[in-house]
Write a protein that holds these residues in place. Structure first.
Motif, PDB file in Angstrom:
ATOM      1  N   ARG A 207    -124.290 105.185  44.182  1.00  0.00           N
ATOM      2  CA  ARG A 207    -123.275 104.228  43.279  1.00  0.00           C
ATOM      3  C   ARG A 207    -123.984 103.110  42.796  1.00  0.00           C
ATOM      4  NH1 ARG A 207    -117.922 106.132  43.380  1.00  0.00           N
ATOM      5  NH2 ARG A 207    -117.981 105.312  41.304  1.00  0.00           N
TER       6      ARG A 207
ATOM      7  N   LYS B  16    -121.475  97.755  57.129  1.00  0.00           N
ATOM      8  CA  LYS B  16    -122.186  98.228  55.930  1.00  0.00           C
ATOM      9  C   LYS B  16    -122.021  96.766  54.962  1.00  0.00           C
ATOM     10  CE  LYS B  16    -121.331 103.009  56.212  1.00  0.00           C
ATOM     11  NZ  LYS B  16    -120.814 104.149  55.590  1.00  0.00           N
TER      12      LYS B  16
ATOM     13  N   ASN C 133    -114.454 102.356  50.436  1.00  0.00           N
ATOM     14  CA  ASN C 133    -113.960 103.144  51.488  1.00  0.00           C
ATOM     15  C   ASN C 133    -112.563 103.149  51.240  1.00  0.00           C
ATOM     16  OD1 ASN C 133    -113.132 104.142  53.964  1.00  0.00           O
ATOM     17  ND2 ASN C 133    -114.700 102.827  55.049  1.00  0.00           N
TER      18      ASN C 133
ATOM     19  N   ARG D 266    -114.803  96.730  42.114  1.00  0.00           N
ATOM     20  CA  ARG D 266    -115.449  96.179  43.209  1.00  0.00           C
ATOM     21  C   ARG D 266    -116.283  95.294  42.396  1.00  0.00           C
ATOM     22  NH1 ARG D 266    -120.172  99.777  45.760  1.00  0.00           N
ATOM     23  NH2 ARG D 266    -121.173 100.737  43.539  1.00  0.00           N
TER      24      ARG D 266
ATOM     25  N   ASN E 255    -115.227 101.769  41.376  1.00  0.00           N
ATOM     26  CA  ASN E 255    -116.502 101.145  41.102  1.00  0.00           C
ATOM     27  C   ASN E 255    -116.532  99.973  40.210  1.00  0.00           C
ATOM     28  OD1 ASN E 255    -119.529 101.220  41.567  1.00  0.00           O
ATOM     29  ND2 ASN E 255    -119.837 102.543  39.646  1.00  0.00           N
TER      30      ASN E 255
ATOM     31  N   ARG F 150    -128.545 100.447  42.920  1.00  0.00           N
ATOM     32  CA  ARG F 150    -127.887 101.717  43.487  1.00  0.00           C
ATOM     33  C   ARG F 150    -127.789 101.292  44.905  1.00  0.00           C
ATOM     34  NH1 ARG F 150    -127.277 106.284  40.789  1.00  0.00           N
ATOM     35  NH2 ARG F 150    -128.489 106.596  38.868  1.00  0.00           N
ATOM     36  N   ASP F 151    -126.465 101.647  45.483  1.00  0.00           N
ATOM     37  CA  ASP F 151    -126.178 101.538  46.858  1.00  0.00           C
ATOM     38  C   ASP F 151    -126.498 102.721  47.802  1.00  0.00           C
ATOM     39  OD1 ASP F 151    -124.218 103.221  46.662  1.00  0.00           O
ATOM     40  OD2 ASP F 151    -122.576 101.939  46.426  1.00  0.00           O
ATOM     41  N   ARG F 152    -126.219 102.735  48.949  1.00  0.00           N
ATOM     42  CA  ARG F 152    -126.778 103.783  49.851  1.00  0.00           C
ATOM     43  C   ARG F 152    -126.123 105.024  49.487  1.00  0.00           C
ATOM     44  NH1 ARG F 152    -127.521  98.964  52.104  1.00  0.00           N
ATOM     45  NH2 ARG F 152    -129.601  98.713  53.334  1.00  0.00           N
ATOM     46  N   SER F 153    -125.152 105.102  48.781  1.00  0.00           N
ATOM     47  CA  SER F 153    -124.285 106.131  48.464  1.00  0.00           C
ATOM     48  C   SER F 153    -124.567 106.754  47.119  1.00  0.00           C
ATOM     49  CB  SER F 153    -122.843 106.056  48.429  1.00  0.00           C
ATOM     50  OG  SER F 153    -122.260 105.060  47.594  1.00  0.00           O
TER      51      SER F 153
ATOM     52  N   CYS G 220    -119.964  95.600  49.014  1.00  0.00           N
ATOM     53  CA  CYS G 220    -120.058  96.489  47.910  1.00  0.00           C
ATOM     54  C   CYS G 220    -119.755  97.832  48.270  1.00  0.00           C
ATOM     55  CB  CYS G 220    -121.079  96.482  46.966  1.00  0.00           C
ATOM     56  SG  CYS G 220    -122.745  97.060  47.768  1.00  0.00           S
ATOM     57  N   GLU G 221    -120.360  98.530  49.354  1.00  0.00           N
ATOM     58  CA  GLU G 221    -120.127  99.813  49.826  1.00  0.00           C
ATOM     59  C   GLU G 221    -118.525  99.800  50.678  1.00  0.00           C
ATOM     60  OE1 GLU G 221    -123.385 101.224  52.371  1.00  0.00           O
ATOM     61  OE2 GLU G 221    -124.736 100.642  50.774  1.00  0.00           O
TER      62      GLU G 221
END
Length: 356
Positions: free
Chosen positions: A250, A126, A134, A146, A143, A245-248, A129-130
């Motif tokens: 955020r 991934k 983790n 990072r 948030n 916005r990321d895939r989650s 940033c995502e």
């Protein structure tokens, strides 16, 4: 509290001591009885977005204080776990949550080894940033942290995580060669490490900066706490920075290009600087709303206030009725009635011609 989502705490003691230990994003409290028999009770907290502890007078109990520890002070004070959004939680026992890696603050060396030895894990496919969120590998990074870490290293947030982190192995080998260089003194080696930190080192030092800042401003009467924290931020929520916005779901703040793994069809947005109001600026005078209206008619002589109000109410009702009549669509005539009207018009025209 009645609306708290955490479990009941089965602990009772006339006097006890509270101690705390932190690991990543979790905090463990230990309640130890004083002067009486009884086993200690442990609670492990997660804070969510708005959870915090506050020591305050019992007479000024804040809202959303979901767990309260009362002191024996005079006047009475309360240590409160406050959570406005109720995303935080606590659970009984001393075990840290499963699946969380070593803490970036207190277990730095174990944290670093855990990341570098697991780069084959599919989690590192991934964007970086995502992956930084983790907690299996970056326990304690959130948030805003990072964004600050990637900004300082000028790393695009949507660069592939494995690509970024595999380069650290080569840097480690280079640093090892430098450390073995007999011509370098200890002070020079430390200086090189400070001037060229890698991503994993910043995962330790950047949170340490925040902790040091909060310790300097830990006085509860200090009003500039949040202002000092905002001035410390270099990227997160800073005007001029871009966000995506990321895939989650955020939002990540950054500067420059987002990187090759950026979500498709989403253009980065820039945060505009908010213009501060000028206290010396002249405000144009705007006439009050009533003065722009047409003057009302003078009250009729001999009419009381109640009658005038009732008459005004009748006028409003009549006006509404007129508006309803004017808005209503005209009824369409029936086909038979239209034919009869046409015949009457023709017959009256013939009679007019004969009379002439």
């Amino acid at each position: 509290s009645a609306v708290g989502r955490g479990p009941e705490v089965p602990f009772s003691s006339e006097a006890y001591c509270i101690s705390a230990a932190a690991r990543g994003k979790e905090l463990r409290l230990t309640l130890t009885p004083l002067g009486s028999a009884g086993a200690p009770q442990e609670l492990v907290f997660r804070f969510g977005m708005s959870g915090s502890f506050r020591l305050c007078p019992a007479a000024q109990l804040p809202r959303h204080a979901h767990l309260r520890f009362r002191t024996r002070d005079t006047p009475l004070r309360v240590l409160c776990f406050i959570d406005v959004r109720r995303f935080g939680s606590w659970r009984l026992g001393d075990a840290w949550q499963e699946g969380r890696g070593p803490c970036v603050l207190s277990e730095y060396q174990a944290f670093r080894e855990n990341v570098l030895k697991n780069l084959d894990d599919k989690a590192f496919d991934k964007p970086i940033c995502e992956v930084l969120l983790n907690q299996k590998f970056f326990n304690g990074i959130g948030n805003y942290l990072r964004a600050e870490i990637l900004y300082r290293l000028k790393i695009p947030p949507f660069e592939k995580a494995r690509t970024v982190l595999e380069a650290l192995k080569e840097q480690e080998q280079e640093q090892e060669r430098r450390r073995k260089n007999p011509s370098l003194t200890l002070s020079k080696k430390l200086k090189l490490m400070r001037e060229n930190p890698d991503l994993l080192e910043l995962c330790h030092t950047v949170p340490m900066e925040v902790i040091a800042t909060e310790k300097n401003l830990s006085d509860p009467d200090h009003l500039d706490n949040y202002a000092a924290f905002k001035s410390w931020l270099q990227c997160y929520l800073v005007p001029g920075m871009s966000s995506l916005r990321d895939r989650s779901g955020r939002t990540i703040w950054f500067q420059g290009e987002p990187g090759p793994m950026a979500p498709k069809g989403r253009a980065p947005r820039k945060k505009r600087a908010q213009v501060e109001p000028d206290p010396e600026a002249v405000t144009p005078k705007v006439p009050p709303r009533a003065s722009r209206r047409r003057p009302r008619a003078a009250a009729k002589p001999g009419v009381s206030a109640e009658e005038e109000e009732e008459e005004a109410g009748d006028g409003r009702r009549k006006g509404r009725a007129r508006r309803r009549r004017s808005v209503a669509a005209p009824a369409l005539p029936e086909p038979g009635a239209q034919v009869k009207a046409e015949r009457r018009r023709r017959s009256s025209a013939r009679r007019g011609r004969g009379g002439a």
